[in-house]
Design a protein around this motif. Structure first.
Motif, PDB file in Angstrom:
ATOM      1  N   MET A 180       0.819  -1.194   0.000  1.00 43.01           N
ATOM      2  CA  MET A 180       0.000   0.000   0.000  1.00 43.01           C
ATOM      3  C   MET A 180       0.864   1.260   0.000  1.00 43.01           C
ATOM      4  O   MET A 180       0.523   2.235  -0.631  1.00 43.01           O
ATOM      5  N   PHE A 191       3.814   1.754  -1.377  1.00 45.29           N
ATOM      6  CA  PHE A 191       4.386   2.024  -2.697  1.00 45.29           C
ATOM      7  C   PHE A 191       3.354   2.687  -3.604  1.00 45.29           C
ATOM      8  O   PHE A 191       3.665   3.635  -4.324  1.00 45.29           O
ATOM      9  N   PHE A 192       2.111   2.205  -3.573  1.00 48.96           N
ATOM     10  CA  PHE A 192       1.080   2.776  -4.435  1.00 48.96           C
ATOM     11  C   PHE A 192       0.716   4.194  -4.010  1.00 48.96           C
ATOM     12  O   PHE A 192       0.406   5.034  -4.859  1.00 48.96           O
ATOM     13  N   SER A 193       0.784   4.452  -2.731  1.00 49.45           N
ATOM     14  CA  SER A 193       0.553   5.812  -2.253  1.00 49.45           C
ATOM     15  C   SER A 193       1.643   6.747  -2.769  1.00 49.45           C
ATOM     16  O   SER A 193       1.364   7.855  -3.245  1.00 49.45           O
ATOM     17  N   LEU A 204       3.563   6.228  -5.434  1.00 54.37           N
ATOM     18  CA  LEU A 204       3.415   6.320  -6.884  1.00 54.37           C
ATOM     19  C   LEU A 204       2.303   7.300  -7.260  1.00 54.37           C
ATOM     20  O   LEU A 204       2.452   8.110  -8.184  1.00 54.37           O
ATOM     21  N   GLY A 205       1.204   7.253  -6.535  1.00 53.48           N
ATOM     22  CA  GLY A 205       0.112   8.190  -6.787  1.00 53.48           C
ATOM     23  C   GLY A 205       0.521   9.629  -6.557  1.00 53.48           C
ATOM     24  O   GLY A 205       0.176  10.519  -7.346  1.00 53.48           O
ATOM     25  N   ARG A 206       1.286   9.867  -5.493  1.00 53.57           N
ATOM     26  CA  ARG A 206       1.765  11.230  -5.223  1.00 53.57           C
ATOM     27  C   ARG A 206       2.733  11.693  -6.307  1.00 53.57           C
ATOM     28  O   ARG A 206       2.692  12.853  -6.736  1.00 53.57           O
TER      29      ARG A 206
END
Length: 157
Positions: free
Chosen positions: A1, A3-5, A7-9
């Motif tokens: 979770m 890493f995806f946070s 990546l989204g930022r």
């Protein structure tokens, strides 16, 4: 979770960082093409505000305004990638200052072709502002949950 946070930022902030980088590269002695686009719009804002605060009380230079925008977008975007609430705040300040001035769809009638283009860009910036508000809200709720978990419980006797 996590890493995806991150990546989204990165993906979200790339809009602001790349735009700031382009403005910085085009920034010259005259402020570049961004200053030429901002100058008439800042003149209109100055005219409308002068009636309220008085003449010659507001200094509006397009070159200074563009430099401020570069700082807000670049520094705010970099801090946002790192997960900083202050970075989100800087990006929000940029959006609140520039969106109603740059995308002035309200100065056109619905039948004009420029109306829908400006309205689309305006709503996109409002959506970016909403995403930043969501980020700040989620960050604050996570911090509150962590503080509640760390609070020592009283011992029963």
């Amino acid at each position: 979770m996590g890493f995806f946070s991150f990546l989204g930022r990165v993906l979200f902030a790339s809009i602001f960082i790349l735009s700031a980088w382009q403005m910085f590269n085009e920034f010259g002695e005259d402020g570049g093409p961004a200053a030429k686009e901002w100058a008439p719009k800042l003149g209109l804002v100055k005219k409308s505000i002068e009636g309220t605060i008085g003449k010659n009380n507001l200094y509006s230079d397009a070159r200074t305004f563009v430099a401020t925008c570069i700082f807000l977008k670049g520094f705010g975007g970099l801090l946002f990638v790192l997960g900083s609430s202050f970075g989100a705040f800087l990006l929000m300040v940029y959006l609140i200052l520039t969106t109603p001035i740059l995308y002035d769809y309200y100065n056109y009638s619905i039948g004009e072709p420029k109306f829908f283009t400006l309205l689309h860009e305006f709503l996109q910036c409002v959506a970016f502002l909403g995403a930043l508000l969501f980020f700040l809200g989620m960050k604050n709720s996570i911090l509150r949950k962590q503080q509640k978990k760390k609070a020592p419980k009283p011992k029963a006797s």
